[in-house]
Structure formats: C-alpha cells, structure tokens
Design a protein around this motif. Structure first.
Motif, PDB file in Angstrom:
ATOM      1  N   GLY A 248       0.807  -1.208   0.000  1.00  0.00           N
ATOM      2  CA  GLY A 248       0.000   0.000   0.000  1.00  0.00           C
ATOM      3  C   GLY A 248       0.843   1.260   0.000  1.00  0.00           C
ATOM      4  O   GLY A 248       0.552   2.222  -0.730  1.00  0.00           O
ATOM      5  N   GLU A 249       1.910   1.259   0.803  1.00  0.00           N
ATOM      6  CA  GLU A 249       2.781   2.426   0.881  1.00  0.00           C
ATOM      7  C   GLU A 249       3.517   2.654  -0.434  1.00  0.00           C
ATOM      8  O   GLU A 249       3.668   3.803  -0.886  1.00  0.00           O
ATOM      9  CB  GLU A 249       3.781   2.229   2.026  1.00  0.00           C
ATOM     10  N   GLU A 252       1.278   4.284  -3.014  1.00  0.00           N
ATOM     11  CA  GLU A 252       1.145   5.721  -2.801  1.00  0.00           C
ATOM     12  C   GLU A 252       2.405   6.463  -3.235  1.00  0.00           C
ATOM     13  O   GLU A 252       2.331   7.561  -3.804  1.00  0.00           O
ATOM     14  CB  GLU A 252       0.837   6.009  -1.324  1.00  0.00           C
ATOM     15  N   GLN A 253       3.565   5.885  -2.980  1.00  0.00           N
ATOM     16  CA  GLN A 253       4.813   6.515  -3.414  1.00  0.00           C
ATOM     17  C   GLN A 253       4.887   6.604  -4.936  1.00  0.00           C
ATOM     18  O   GLN A 253       5.397   7.586  -5.486  1.00  0.00           O
ATOM     19  CB  GLN A 253       6.007   5.724  -2.887  1.00  0.00           C
ATOM     20  N   LYS A 255       2.516   7.134  -6.954  1.00  0.00           N
ATOM     21  CA  LYS A 255       1.620   8.186  -7.463  1.00  0.00           C
ATOM     22  C   LYS A 255       2.130   9.598  -7.164  1.00  0.00           C
ATOM     23  O   LYS A 255       1.535  10.571  -7.627  1.00  0.00           O
ATOM     24  CB  LYS A 255       0.228   8.007  -6.850  1.00  0.00           C
ATOM     25  N   GLU A 256       3.219   9.707  -6.391  1.00  0.00           N
ATOM     26  CA  GLU A 256       3.772  11.026  -6.096  1.00  0.00           C
ATOM     27  C   GLU A 256       4.336  11.663  -7.362  1.00  0.00           C
ATOM     28  O   GLU A 256       5.042  11.017  -8.136  1.00  0.00           O
ATOM     29  CB  GLU A 256       4.865  10.923  -5.029  1.00  0.00           C
ATOM     30  N   THR A 383      -3.377   2.169 -11.325  1.00  0.00           N
ATOM     31  CA  THR A 383      -3.490   2.587  -9.922  1.00  0.00           C
ATOM     32  C   THR A 383      -3.289   1.435  -8.954  1.00  0.00           C
ATOM     33  O   THR A 383      -3.369   1.633  -7.741  1.00  0.00           O
ATOM     34  CB  THR A 383      -4.883   3.198  -9.669  1.00  0.00           C
ATOM     35  N   LYS A 586     -10.773   7.534 -11.261  1.00  0.00           N
ATOM     36  CA  LYS A 586      -9.823   6.878 -10.361  1.00  0.00           C
ATOM     37  C   LYS A 586      -8.866   5.947 -11.094  1.00  0.00           C
ATOM     38  O   LYS A 586      -7.991   5.360 -10.475  1.00  0.00           O
ATOM     39  CB  LYS A 586     -10.583   6.069  -9.296  1.00  0.00           C
TER      40      LYS A 586
END
Length: 644
Positions: A248-249, A252-253, A255-256, A383, A586
C-alpha cells in the motif's frame, strides 16, 4: 524431482514426511504404554525401586531410536544431494540440523505425548485426542494465525518455496524454539502422568518432589520459547508478509508527482563499505567523489526507508542537509570537485532489495546507495501496481565495494570475495549460495546446481535478447544511432522479484523460472527467452531511466506488442471497458494518461488487421523511451514527432 535443479527440493517439501513420522511415533508411544497396561506391568513396576530411572530410560530409548533414524536419513539425503561432488561437508552442515530439528525432535515429543495420553486415558478418549494433536501440529493448514504457528512442528511452507534455492535449508532460533517448547511441555506432562499413576505415596519422597519441580520449571521455560515461535520464521513467509505490509505504501509513493529531474555534477567515484549488520538491517559507509560541480544544490536520491546517520562534505561534519522523501538536498558553494561521506542504516522492502541474515540482492538501478541527482524511484502501473525506476548512470564510473558481512558477488568482477574495484553504471551486490564464473566472456552467476546445468549454453541468452531488441527496433522504424547493441556480458540468475531486469550490459533473471531441467538445453533456453521477450523489450525501450508520466504504458506495453505484431486486439476491448468504465476518475494517475486512453479508444475502433497493427505501432513509438547513450533524447523525440 530428478528433473528439478533445486538440490534441497525433496527435503524442503518434506512436510508430509514429518506428518508420517509423527504418526508413527504416536503409534509406538501408544503400543509401549498399552504393553504395560495390558499385562498389568505398570502396577508391578511402580512398586519396584528405581522408578524414575526406568521412566527416563524409556524416553532415552525412543530418543536413541529417533536419533538412529535421523542419522540414516542424513546419510541418504546428503549423499543424494552432493551426488558425488566435492562439497559433501557443505551440504551436510545444512542437512544435519534441518533433519534433527524438523524430524527428530517432533518424533520424541509426539512419542511422549502419545505414551502419556494412552497411560491416563481410555482409547475412546485418548485416540481421538491424539488424532487432534497430530492435526494441529501438522504444517498443512496454510494459516498464519499465531496459535497455529506456535503448534506447527515444521517450517511454515511445508510444500517448499522456489525462491529459497540460494538461501539453503532454513534453520534459525524461531524454528528451533517451536520444537523445543513442545518437547519441554510434553516432558512435563509425562512427569505429571507418572506421578499420578504411581500413587499418592510417591509424592512424599524427595525424588517425586524433584520431579514435580522439574515439570513446573519445564512448563515455565517453555513459555518464552512459545512466545518466540509465535511469529513466522520461514524466510519465504517473511518475504510475503513484508510484501503485503509495504504494498500500500509503495502504491502511494508511485503516485507522487516529480516536478522535474535535477542533477549537479558527475559521478567520479563511489566507495562502499557494507557493514556486518544482522537480519534484514542494511548498514554501510559511502564515500562519493563528484566532478564538475557548480554553486548550486547537490541532490542525491536515496530510498526513503534508509536513514542518513551522519554526513560529511570535504571531511567536515555537515548537518544542514534536508531529507525530503527519497532525496538528500545539500546546499553548496563549491565549484569543481566535492567529496561526500555518508553513513546509512535502514531496511528495504523485499520487493526493492533482498537483505537477510545470510543473503543479499541489491540492484544497480535502484537507489539503495546514493544516486546523484533528483529522480523518481517508484513508477505507477495504473493505480493498482508499481515498478522501480531504472536509476543506474548512463556512463560507467569508478566503484569500490568492501564487505564486512562475508563473501559477496558484484558486477565488478567474476570472483567472489570481500573487496572489489572496477567500473560500472552502478553497484550490484549479491550474497547467498551462488556460484560466479567467466563463461566465454560472460560473467555468469547462479545457484550451483543451476550454474552447472546452464553454463555450457548461457551465451545463447544475450544473443537472443539482442536479436529481440534489433527486430523490435526495426519494426518501430527507430534509427540505428538511437539504439545501443552492446553485447550483454553479464547474466545473473538470482532471486529477482520480477522475471527479468535489464541494466546496460547486464541481464538479471529470476532463477525460479529456470529450475526445471530439459534434455535439450538450447531449445529450453530459446523457449524460456521467447516467453520473456515482451518484458525484455519493455526493459530495453521503456524502463530506461527517462522519466515519463504514464501509468498506462507499463501496464499495456506487453499487450501492445502482441497486438502490433498479430493485428488482433484479443481481449483488449473487454479489459479496457471493465477497467475504464468502472470509475474513470480513479483509473488514471497522471493527466497525460488521458492521451493514452484516447489512443487506445482509437485502436479499439479499428477494424482491419493492417489498421490495428499500424495504430498499435504508433502507440508504441510514443511510449518508447530509448536510453540516452551518448545521443540526444530530444533528438529522438523530434524524430518520433516527424514520423507521426
């Protein structure tokens, strides 16, 4: 099993053997106890002197039988694995503790449990209870609940794990404590049963009191061992849990957004000293010499889970640096050459780098070491997935690597050792049960069994990959000057988290896909390489280190190659509708993804094979990011635009 190249395969997948042996041990325990009950020996024996000596002798007698069986099994397995080789002792050192702990100790524990239960309970209660115990200690439950892990008397993956060939047979304190606590607990039960069956008068003598205290101490001692064994200790399970925890982390990284790439200076020297850290902790000292520095900020990319302990610039302590995500930012007023020293400590996600108590795999294209410049480390794949960016330098520079945690293998030399010096685009560090050698000019690294099987034909892999690359370049109409065809002179079959990785002149392959043997090795290599072809092309033409805001390209690159070459859309339309129409807000990461969406919609509307193939090639031309090896990427982009 004979067609596999994992020498430990039989032992590693022998959870069923452990189940059979524990069942046999229970049967013998029941038989021994029933012999005394049926003949009324227990009542007679309990009245004779040396009662406790006889009880202990029974345990030692069965322990001796279990030990003899383990010795026979060790001799057979070691001889089979070594297969007449000169590394007999190397394999014996792993086989001996593995068999004694995973087979020997459970056999003793289950015999004691069965003997005790049969002595105190009737068969109508005792036998179902034994069957239940046998089931709960068996490893085939595929459940990581802490209670079940404590009870399991084998490793957590009784069916084996193909990613552990380089790791060897698993043995650690966690796996040992899981057997010891049950042995201690069963032994305490054995003592209490004999105290109970011997009559109340026996409790009054000193030996009975000693036995009772011993039983209580065994129970107390088993508690911390049970606590230690409540967590998974099999390396394959630990890796899977690590992947789940980080996934999960990492998404998110990925998508930065990176506003812009930046670099000041040119790498001249990287000196690494890898410390003797324990477990999955990575510690090292790095000295970096940079040329052509201007009076602007110096930025390094170092993955965010690795902490900077201290930092020096030109020999002086420097504490004003800024740690911003994956970047280390240093204010600079010096021109010319700068020397920077960094001490680093931290843990990497297994998906990005392998560090265990006895193995390592650190890739040259990932910033586990300080990479000069400001770069994006993780790229999004739609995603719901990600992949690491390729951050190895375009031009080789001087690299020195020293290891204080044993022998390692690097991309700087064909030898295994603790000190290396050479030139590369980034350092690769490999540790584990690997063999390294020079095969006709190719630096080949693989686990010993795989190395011996493929070494005569390993030169076919670089030739096939170059052929795939050249054919794809021709089909896209890319000029020769925009592609580099240096022969891959390094082939590493390692425990990669993906099937293949290309880094300049090196090919990294996941060895788990190469474990099955075939009589025709050359044909076998061609078939395997053909299955990897789309991924190889993506590595060579898309994951090249050039930052592109596209999360759709890495997801559909393989599919687009197949569509372009066959002229058939396959299930692209069904996949696109299912993916895009669920919630189009999304499903994209970057605004640029909308351009790819429109192109895919145009492809779906095409009807003839010629039109489908033409549009697919046009999309691929836009996605390709050929690495800048002495040529201008801007010129390449202009060339693509003029072709369009």
């Amino acid at each position: 099993m004979q067609d596999g190249l994992d020498r430990f395969s039989f032992i590693r997948t022998s959870g069923f053997v452990m189940m059979v042996l524990t069942m046999l041990a229970m049967c013998y325990g029941v038989i021994n106890a029933r012999q005394e009950k049926n003949e009324k020996f227990d009542e007679l024996i309990n009245t004779l002197p040396a009662f406790w000596i006889r009880q202990i002798s029974k345990v030692f007698a069965w322990s001796f039988c279990s030990f003899v069986y383990c010795i026979i099994l060790i001799m057979l397995c070691t001889g089979w694995i070594a297969n007449g080789g000169n590394e007999l002792w190397k394999y014996a050192l792993q086989v001996i503790p593995y068999i004694c702990v995973n087979f020997g100790i459970p056999m003793i524990s289950t015999w004691i449990i069965a003997y005790s239960i049969e002595k105190i309970f009737k068969p109508i209660i005792g036998w179902p209870l034994l069957l239940l115990i046998w089931y709960v200690i068996s490893p085939f439950k595929n459940n990581l609940d802490s209670t079940l892990i404590i009870l399991s008397q084998f490793v957590e993956e009784p069916h084996g794990n193909q990613s552990l060939v380089h790791y060897g047979l698993e043995m650690n304190m966690g796996l040992l404590s899981r057997k010891l606590w049950l042995l201690m607990f069963s032994m305490s039960g054995y003592i209490f049963v004999n105290l109970f069956s011997s009559g109340t008068t026996t409790f009054k003598n000193a030996k009975a009191k000693i036995a009772g205290v011993t039983a209580i101490l065994l129970i107390i001692g088993s508690v911390p061992l049970a606590v230690v064994s409540s967590k998974p200790h099999s390396q394959g399970v630990i890796w899977n849990l690590n992947n789940r925890r980080w996934r999960g982390e990492l998404l998110e990284q990925a998508k930065e957004k990176l506003e812009s790439e930046y670099s000041n200076g040119q790498m001249k020297l990287l000196h690494l000293e890898i410390g003797d850290s324990k477990g999955d902790l990575l510690e090292y000292y790095a000295k970096i010499n940079i040329d052509n520095v201007t009076k602007d900020s110096i930025i390094f990319t170092l993955y965010r889970s690795l902490d900077v302990i201290d930092l020096k610039v030109n020999g002086l302590e420097y504490s004003k640096y800024i740690r911003d995500g994956d970047w280390i930012i240093l204010e600079n007023n010096i021109e010319g050459e700068v020397e920077i020293e960094i001490n680093v400590s931290g843990r990497l996600p297994y998906l990005l780098g392998e560090v265990t108590d006895r193995t390592m795999l650190l890739m040259p294209d990932f910033p586990w070491y300080p990479v000069l410049g400001k770069h994006k480390t993780i790229l999004p794949v739609l995603t719901d997935d990600f992949l690491p960016n390729s951050l190895a330098r375009e031009k080789p520079y001087e690299i020195i690597v020293k290891s204080y945690r044993g022998n390692i293998i690097t991309n700087l030399s064909c030898d295994s050792g603790t000190e290396f010096n050479g030139q590369a685009t980034g350092p690769a560090v490999i540790q584990g049960d690997y063999k390294s050698g020079n095969i006709e000019g190719i630096h080949f690294v693989a686990p010993p069994s795989i190395y011996g099987f493929y070494k005569e034909s390993i030169n076919k892999i670089p030739s096939l990959f170059i052929e795939y690359k050249r054919d794809f370049k021709d089909s896209l109409g890319i000029e020769e000057s925009y592609c580099s065809y240096n022969k891959y002179n390094q082939v590493f079959l390692v425990n990669l988290s993906k099937s293949v990785c290309i880094n300049q002149d090196a090919v990294y392959l996941n060895y788990s896909s190469w474990l099955s043997a075939s009589p025709d090795i050359a044909d076998d290599i061609r078939i395997r390489c053909e299955s990897l072809r789309p991924i190889v092309l993506m590595e060579c033409f898309w994951r090249t280190g050039l930052y592109m805001e596209s999360s759709i390209a890495p997801a559909l690159f393989h599919t687009m190659i197949e569509i372009a070459e066959t002229g058939e859309k396959g299930d692209l339309e069904e996949y696109f509708i299912q993916w895009w129409e669920e919630d189009d807000e999304k499903q994209i990461v970057w605004e640029n993804d909308l351009n790819d969406v429109y192109e895919i919609e145009r492809l779906i509307k095409a009807e003839s094979k010629e039109e489908i193939s033409k549009i697919a090639y046009e999309i691929l031309r836009k996605w390709v990011t050929v690495n800048n090896l002495g040529d201008s990427i801007d010129s390449l982009s202009s060339s693509f635009k003029s072709e369009e």
